[in-house]
Enzyme design. Structure first.
Site, PDB file in Angstrom:
ATOM      1  CB  CYS A 138      -5.112  -9.348   2.012  1.00  0.00           C
ATOM      2  SG  CYS A 138      -3.550  -9.388   1.115  1.00  0.00           S
ATOM      3  CB  CYS A 168      -3.148 -12.333   1.821  1.00  0.00           C
ATOM      4  SG  CYS A 168      -2.315 -10.889   2.492  1.00  0.00           S
TER       5      CYS A 168
END
Length: 104
Positions: free
Chosen positions: A32, A29
């Site tokens: 993230c 991600c």
């Protein structure tokens, strides 16, 4: 305070008292990866919050039970109860303001 990895089996026990921020994330991600250093920076300046990271690929049970549908999702618990949920990248100043609502 340091950011600690947490697993499904210990989630309820570790987040049952005090104020906890749990970062639900995954290695693949992009947002993230942007959020992680922000959380680490905020954690360094706060001793009034416990900071945890939970990889949703390795710990799907908790993410499913809580209803994490997108990552990063930051969950804030106070004394074991979910009090806030933030989805997407959140800057440090905004994150601190949110945490202040539950620690002051």
């Amino acid at each position: 305070m340091a950011v600690t990895d947490i697993k499904d089996a210990e989630f309820d026990e570790k987040t049952s008292t005090g104020v906890d921020l749990i970062d639900f994330w995954a290695t693949w991600c992009g947002p993230c990866k942007m959020q992680s250093p922000v959380i680490e920076h905020v954690a360094e300046g706060r001793s009034d919050v416990n900071f945890y990271k939970m990889d949703v690929d390795e710990n799907p049970k908790t993410a499913q039970e809580i209803g994490v549908l997108a990552i990063p999702t930051l969950l804030i618990k106070k004394d074991g109860e979910v009090v806030d949920r933030i989805t997407g990248y959140t800057p440090a100043d905004e994150l601190n303001k949110i945490l202040d609502k539950y620690t002051k």
